[in-house]
Design an enzyme around this catalytic site. Sequence first.
Site, short mmCIF file in Angstrom:
data_model
loop_
_atom_site.label_atom_id
_atom_site.label_comp_id
_atom_site.label_asym_id
_atom_site.label_seq_id
_atom_site.Cartn_x
_atom_site.Cartn_y
_atom_site.Cartn_z
N ASP A 33 -100.22 -1.39 -16.06
CA ASP A 33 -101.14 -2.52 -16.10
C ASP A 33 -101.25 -3.17 -14.73
O ASP A 33 -100.26 -3.23 -13.98
CB ASP A 33 -100.62 -3.55 -17.12
CG ASP A 33 -101.69 -4.55 -17.54
OD1 ASP A 33 -102.88 -4.33 -17.22
OD2 ASP A 33 -101.32 -5.56 -18.17
N ASN A 81 -109.81 0.84 -24.90
CA ASN A 81 -110.44 0.84 -23.58
C ASN A 81 -111.92 1.23 -23.61
O ASN A 81 -112.63 1.04 -22.61
CB ASN A 81 -109.69 1.77 -22.62
CG ASN A 81 -108.39 1.20 -22.12
OD1 ASN A 81 -107.49 1.92 -21.70
ND2 ASN A 81 -108.23 -0.14 -22.16
#
Length: 253
Positions: A33, A81
Amino acid sequence: MSPPAASAQTALGSLVAVPDTGAVPRHVAIIMDGNGRWAKRRLLPRFAGHKAGVDAVRRIARAARAMGIEALTLYAFSSENWRRPETEISDLMGLLRIFLRKDLAELVSDNVRLRVIGDYRRFPADLVALIDDAIERTAGNSGPVLAIALNYGAQAELVEATRRLARKVAAGEMTAEAITPEAIEGELQTNGLPPLDLVIRTSGEQRLSNFLLWQAAYAELLFVDTLWPDFDETALADAVAEFGRRHRRFGGL
């Protein structure tokens, strides 16, 4: 457990020093991340952050092999996503293509076996073909495993595992009483990998984000502020050292 952390220090040589504090985790999973924030801080487009993130993948995969980590699972593209802008999704797919074309020879020569978890067949046909080829060309390797989570979501994984067991019960192949934790694990996409020991999330966020929820039941969790493109060999060594300092009781004393 795997060899002590001191062996990791020897394997990495001058790359990084790993304190001799305990065992090296057999299976490490990383929620990668912070690519976007890394780029934003440098006034760069998000693509630049993702590209730097791929460089970090290479760096950490090599360091993990040198440390003797048996399996490294990387959360590269979640089932959520798809909500991102189409241009960003296209950029991510392009970077995955480049990684597979550029790094496959190294994986083969280093005896690494590539695994993919998630429904990657939703990707474009040419990318699916590249993934299939990479899996096939490394299938006979007997060394460490690099598992990449693509279009993966843990809840969907558990739903599919449950459905497969339910079909077996309906077909008379097993009884409902035979559905045990071991039976469920046998239906998960990580079946055959070592038990998950350590989950690392970069960028300071402190959640699992639908990643390996079953597998992480007794894994050690480590949340670090470092953005993924800046996560390096030293950061991985620090994470391994922290794992070695923890006392894992698995519900006991």
